[in-house]
Design an enzyme around this catalytic site. Structure first.
Site, PDB file in Angstrom:
ATOM      1  N   LEU A  71     -64.463  40.971 -39.745  1.00  0.00           N
ATOM      2  CA  LEU A  71     -63.218  40.868 -40.512  1.00  0.00           C
ATOM      3  C   LEU A  71     -62.103  40.246 -39.688  1.00  0.00           C
ATOM      4  O   LEU A  71     -61.206  39.616 -40.228  1.00  0.00           O
ATOM      5  CB  LEU A  71     -62.785  42.258 -40.997  1.00  0.00           C
ATOM      6  CG  LEU A  71     -63.732  42.959 -41.972  1.00  0.00           C
ATOM      7  CD1 LEU A  71     -63.208  44.348 -42.295  1.00  0.00           C
ATOM      8  CD2 LEU A  71     -63.912  42.153 -43.235  1.00  0.00           C
ATOM      9  N   GLU A 101     -60.450  39.714 -35.227  1.00  0.00           N
ATOM     10  CA  GLU A 101     -60.576  40.006 -33.812  1.00  0.00           C
ATOM     11  C   GLU A 101     -59.217  39.912 -33.152  1.00  0.00           C
ATOM     12  O   GLU A 101     -58.293  39.279 -33.664  1.00  0.00           O
ATOM     13  CB  GLU A 101     -61.563  39.049 -33.141  1.00  0.00           C
ATOM     14  CG  GLU A 101     -61.182  37.585 -33.249  1.00  0.00           C
ATOM     15  CD  GLU A 101     -62.238  36.684 -32.629  1.00  0.00           C
ATOM     16  OE1 GLU A 101     -62.850  37.114 -31.644  1.00  0.00           O
ATOM     17  OE2 GLU A 101     -62.431  35.571 -33.134  1.00  0.00           O
ATOM     18  N   GLN A 106     -57.190  40.726 -28.947  1.00  0.00           N
ATOM     19  CA  GLN A 106     -57.325  40.454 -27.524  1.00  0.00           C
ATOM     20  C   GLN A 106     -58.422  41.284 -26.884  1.00  0.00           C
ATOM     21  O   GLN A 106     -59.131  40.825 -25.999  1.00  0.00           O
ATOM     22  CB  GLN A 106     -55.986  40.728 -26.823  1.00  0.00           C
ATOM     23  CG  GLN A 106     -56.014  40.388 -25.340  1.00  0.00           C
ATOM     24  CD  GLN A 106     -54.673  40.604 -24.694  1.00  0.00           C
ATOM     25  OE1 GLN A 106     -53.756  41.104 -25.328  1.00  0.00           O
ATOM     26  NE2 GLN A 106     -54.553  40.240 -23.438  1.00  0.00           N
ATOM     27  N   PHE A 107     -58.588  42.540 -27.348  1.00  0.00           N
ATOM     28  CA  PHE A 107     -59.508  43.441 -26.667  1.00  0.00           C
ATOM     29  C   PHE A 107     -60.695  43.861 -27.521  1.00  0.00           C
ATOM     30  O   PHE A 107     -61.545  44.614 -27.050  1.00  0.00           O
ATOM     31  CB  PHE A 107     -58.763  44.701 -26.216  1.00  0.00           C
ATOM     32  CG  PHE A 107     -57.642  44.410 -25.261  1.00  0.00           C
ATOM     33  CD1 PHE A 107     -57.886  43.792 -24.055  1.00  0.00           C
ATOM     34  CD2 PHE A 107     -56.337  44.743 -25.583  1.00  0.00           C
ATOM     35  CE1 PHE A 107     -56.853  43.515 -23.176  1.00  0.00           C
ATOM     36  CE2 PHE A 107     -55.307  44.475 -24.716  1.00  0.00           C
ATOM     37  CZ  PHE A 107     -55.559  43.856 -23.501  1.00  0.00           C
ATOM     38  N   GLY A 108     -60.769  43.440 -28.756  1.00  0.00           N
ATOM     39  CA  GLY A 108     -61.877  43.912 -29.572  1.00  0.00           C
ATOM     40  C   GLY A 108     -61.978  43.198 -30.894  1.00  0.00           C
ATOM     41  O   GLY A 108     -61.326  42.180 -31.128  1.00  0.00           O
ATOM     42  N   VAL A 132     -62.944  43.702 -35.381  1.00  0.00           N
ATOM     43  CA  VAL A 132     -63.056  44.565 -36.558  1.00  0.00           C
ATOM     44  C   VAL A 132     -64.190  44.022 -37.413  1.00  0.00           C
ATOM     45  O   VAL A 132     -64.198  42.837 -37.767  1.00  0.00           O
ATOM     46  CB  VAL A 132     -61.742  44.594 -37.362  1.00  0.00           C
ATOM     47  CG1 VAL A 132     -61.879  45.520 -38.552  1.00  0.00           C
ATOM     48  CG2 VAL A 132     -60.587  45.025 -36.485  1.00  0.00           C
ATOM     49  N   ASP A 190     -45.554  46.966 -38.722  1.00  0.00           N
ATOM     50  CA  ASP A 190     -46.139  45.768 -39.343  1.00  0.00           C
ATOM     51  C   ASP A 190     -46.494  46.032 -40.806  1.00  0.00           C
ATOM     52  O   ASP A 190     -47.572  45.683 -41.266  1.00  0.00           O
ATOM     53  CB  ASP A 190     -47.385  45.338 -38.553  1.00  0.00           C
ATOM     54  CG  ASP A 190     -47.858  43.927 -38.941  1.00  0.00           C
ATOM     55  OD1 ASP A 190     -47.101  43.230 -39.647  1.00  0.00           O
ATOM     56  OD2 ASP A 190     -48.967  43.546 -38.553  1.00  0.00           O
TER      57      ASP A 190
END
Length: 865
Positions: A577, A579, A581-583, A585, A720
């Site tokens: 779905l 992405e 900086q660290f991972g 979805v 957000d």
């Protein structure tokens, strides 16, 4: 100078306008100017019925092109013609297979697809939306169809259609003329008079990537309410914009894309001038040029002022000189002279010639250009006559030619050296301020007095480690008295109050009630905390979903997490779905998850063996700080329990990679859901168009306010809030999430600061942009923008008229409070009382904004229970 002349290729100027009545030349199927290799097909019965035999009045082979097998109603067999260049196609004639009286196959109906580049294919339809053309009723007579609107394409596919399973064969001829204009698309704001034949896409109230009524060869009448087309609505021939239409307050901006570089001599715009009804030709136009798609727009535009005529109401062509500027893209801004501006045709006059406009371009061409010149001079002896007494004069010129070539080469070398030296100096100058000011960055806006500095917050002396999110920037106005937060707090009382309340926290974690009174920590006005007291979770996706009060531990372990460990092997990955900086979805199937969760499971379908879930996964190369933040996010999310907040279902943290499993909603995000729908009406019901009612929209607003009320009661700040971060299930239940920033689909909603921080500035309150202050009150501001999105059905981006820099500049106007700030307009679907509520959410003074409890109470009565 001689080198420049060698690089110029002259071709006769293009004809500007095409009259579809006269543009009816046979394009070469019958006389074989269109070669066999340019004819292809999806299938054929035999080689003798291949596409090379699909020529009108031809009896070659077995007499026609015949697709293989019985044609079914659902088939899309096609005959493709490559015309080798862009063509204005106006007519098509078809026959069946005669074969000397032996044939009996023909197509009674057919469709047309076409492409200008061989990649993007479009389906032709007439002005009433019908795609079918009448075919043949026997095998020998030719049936001719006018193509209205005409097609501009290089590739054409003829697709026979059969109501019943049957064998079909076709012969044909195409009629038209060359499209020397070279225009392959124009983009513009959606006009008030629809461009009904536009073959591009509609994206956020803008026409993108197509051609339509401005290139169909039909000019509008003097009275724009009269149409040259029968059975069409008043004003059909014109594209019209009002100066109070969103996106066109001062001018209409259009972008034109061409097939190759051209030198443009002029642009002709057919405009209406019925001034008695508020319509005039444009007062002026400013055109910018881009020589290559990968280059930037050239700084110097061509500006042309028209002579307005208030005596003659006739429509007329306005010719705009373009001064032989070279370009593949032209962007023109047409400025209003009255309430309305209406165009029916736009064409360009150009020469297929590329003049080297910049020294940098010549330097890049230096080697090849010099070799071309060398080839020219050295190839001469191959074609020269035998030596004679006259050769002595030529020998005398040889040193001069060599000297000229050496001089040109030296000039090119000097230009290349200067360019490299300038680039080196620019890099040094670019690095100098960073060494002096650490990570301060200066951004200049359109006004010299509106320069701002984007500055990273300092590390507080009492902190044992730097803030968790090095990508966040604080923004201050570049004014001597505003360069530090203290000066701003002294100038604005509400900011001074926020500093006093900073000990209360106010983020996505348990409030520290030992440091403040219950009234302070749980009041609906949301405490305004000091920036340095807040840990900002970077999270897997790169987003900052919630502001979090500084935690008292440096790391978390498995025992701090209340969510259950789910067997990793029962997660089946289906789709990425997003992405960060660290991972990443992922969309996954979780086998046996309802049974695993047991009684009280939030999943609606307990009887299914597997359900769809969203899985946030930490990358293996993530930093230890990111890993700790990931565990903190899990701990915090596991304690949220509200029907309108996304739920953490389980985790996989016993081994790497660390994963958290959350709910996934079948209808995706609210932005995508609404943008694909229209407001409910008899028209949508009659045509089965996906729609929503006003009651549905109000119900969505109530649910979002309910979820945010829950977060505010815990002093959690989302940061957000937007429709992209609201997910829907099939019953239209909304759950607030945080996946928006991780998805490329919404990358344009975030403003990137010098390649580092990304901020949703179009949803942010002025104090969040200028001071880095994120509070429940700033969430209320974002909620107002989210309401605006809902009642525009997400058809356009907030502040779509403003660039990102102008949005930041507008926040400065809120700060200065001189009455020049720009607000979002009232959506047509929005009740006045609801828009008044939105305006309260955007109050300049922070205490004047309503609390989420009040918003929920104000919205709830509007929904039909």
């Amino acid at each position: 100078m001689h080198l420049f002349l060698l690089l110029i290729l002259h071709v006769p100027a293009a004809i500007g306008q095409i009259d579809p009545v006269d543009c009816r030349d046979a394009l070469g199927m019958q006389d074989e100017r269109i070669e066999d290799e340019d004819l292809t097909a999806s299938s054929k019965w035999y080689d003798t019925t291949g596409p090379q035999n699909a020529r009108l009045h031809s009896e070659k082979g077995d007499g026609a092109w015949c697709p293989k097998g019985q044609l079914e109603p659902s088939d899309s067999q096609y005959l493709q013609i490559d015309l080798r260049k862009l063509t204005f196609l106006t007519t098509i004639g078809t026959q069946g297979r005669y074969a000397g009286g032996l044939g009996k196959e023909f197509a009674q109906l057919y469709r047309l697809n076409y492409s200008r580049d061989g990649v993007l294919w479009r389906s032709w339809k007439n002005r009433l939306g019908n795609q079918m053309l009448a075919g043949n009723i026997n095998t020998y007579n030719v049936v001719t169809n006018d193509i209205k609107p005409p097609i501009i394409a290089r590739y054409v596919r003829v697709i026979p259609v059969s109501r019943l399973s049957s064998t079909v064969c076709m012969r044909l001829e195409l009629y038209g003329c060359p499209w020397d204009d070279g225009l392959i698309s124009y983009s513009a704001p959606v006009p008030s008079f629809n461009d009904s034949t536009y073959d591009g896409v509609l994206d956020r109230r803008k026409l993108i990537g197509g051609l339509g009524q401005l290139t169909d060869g039909i000019t509008g009448k003097d009275d724009f309410l009269l149409s040259r087309q029968t059975n069409m609505w008043p004003g059909y021939d014109y594209l019209g914009w009002r100066n109070d239409t969103p996106g066109t307050l001062e001018y209409v901006e259009m972008e034109f894309v061409f097939d190759k570089p051209r030198n443009f001599t002029s642009m002709k715009v057919h405009s209406n001038n019925m001034f008695s009804r508020g319509v005039k030709i444009f007062s002026s136009v400013s055109c910018s040029f881009k020589p290559h798609p990968r280059l930037s727009w050239e700084a110097e535009p061509v500006v042309f002022n028209t002579v307005l005529d208030d005596r003659n109401p006739s429509a007329r062509y306005v010719t705009v000189p373009l001064n032989r500027r070279a370009a593949t893209h032209i962007r023109c801004r047409f400025y209003f002279a009255d309430v309305w501006m209406m165009f029916s045709e736009i064409s360009f006059q150009s020469e297929d010639a590329v003049l080297p406009a910049l020294p940098t371009q010549m330097s890049m061409m230096g080697t090849s250009a010099a070799s071309d010149v060398h080839a020219t001079t050295t190839s001469a002896p191959k074609t020269a006559a035998a030596p004679s007494s006259t050769d002595s004069s030529d020998d005398g010129n040889t040193p001069i030619l060599i000297g000229c070539l050496v001089t040109i080469i030296l000039l090119l070398v000097i230009i290349i050296f200067l360019i490299l030296w300038c680039q080196c100096v620019c890099k040094v100058l670019e690095k100098a301020p960073r060494r002096i000011l650490d990570e301060d960055v200066t951004v200049r806006l359109s006004s010299c007095s509106d320069t701002i500095i984007l500055q990273t917050p300092p590390v507080p002396p009492r902190s044992r480690h730097p803030p968790a999110d090095p990508h966040y920037e604080r923004v201050f106005l570049l004014d001597p008295q505003y360069q530090n937060p203290a000066a701003l707090r002294n100038k604005l009382p509400e900011l001074s109050q926020s500093a006093e309340a900073s000990a209360c926290g106010g983020g996505y974690a348990e409030p520290d009630v030992t440091q403040c009174t219950p009234h302070q920590c749980f009041n609906n006005n949301a405490p305004h905390y000091a920036e340095t007291d807040i840990v900002r979770l970077q999270g897997v996706t790169g987003s900052n979903m919630y502001a979090v009060p500084a935690l008292t531990v440096d790391s978390l372990t498995r025992k701090d997490i209340s969510a259950a460990e789910f067997p990793r092997q029962q997660l089946i990955f289906r789709e990425k779905l997003g992405e960060g900086q660290f991972g990443e979805v992922h969309l996954c199937e979780a086998e046996g998850l309802p049974e695993f969760l047991g009684e009280g499971s939030p999943l609606p379908d307990r009887d299914r063996r597997s359900v769809l879930v969203a899985v946030k996964q930490l990358r293996a190369d993530a930093t230890s700080q990111a890993r700790n933040d990931f565990l903190k996010e899990i701990k915090i999310m596991s304690r949220l329990d509200d029907p309108n907040i996304i739920r953490l279902l389980c985790v996989c943290v016993s081994s790497d990679p660390l994963c958290m499993v959350t709910e996934y909603m079948e209808n995706g995000d609210l932005n995508m859901f609404l943008s694909q729908r229209e407001i409910e009406s008899t028209l949508t019901h009659a045509n089965n168009i996906p729609s929503v009612s006003l009651s549905d929209l109000l119900h969505m607003a109530v649910q979002i306010s309910s979820g945010m009320k829950y977060l505010a009661s815990l002093n959690f700040v989302h940061r957000d809030l937007a429709t992209r971060n609201c997910l829907l299930d099939r019953r239209l239940t909304i759950k607030i999430a945080d996946f928006g920033m991780s998805r490329n689909l919404y990358s344009s909603d975030y403003y990137r600061i010098q390649g580092r921080a990304v901020l949703p500035i179009r949803w942010m309150a002025w104090e969040s942009i200028l001071l880095g202050k994120f509070t429940t009150a700033s969430d209320v501001w974002a909620f107002g923008v989210t309401l605006w999105e809902i009642f525009t059905l997400c058809k356009e981006q907030p502040y779509s008229l403003l660039s990102d820099e102008q949005v930041i500049e507008n926040s400065g106007e809120f700060f200065r409070n001189q009455g020049r700030q720009i607000f979002l307009y009232a959506p047509p679907l929005c009740p006045p009382s609801l828009f008044e509520l939105m305006m309260r959410c955007w109050s300049r003074n922070i205490p004047d904004r309503p609390a989420f409890e009040g918003l929920y109470q104000a919205l709830r009565p509007h929904v039909n229970q």
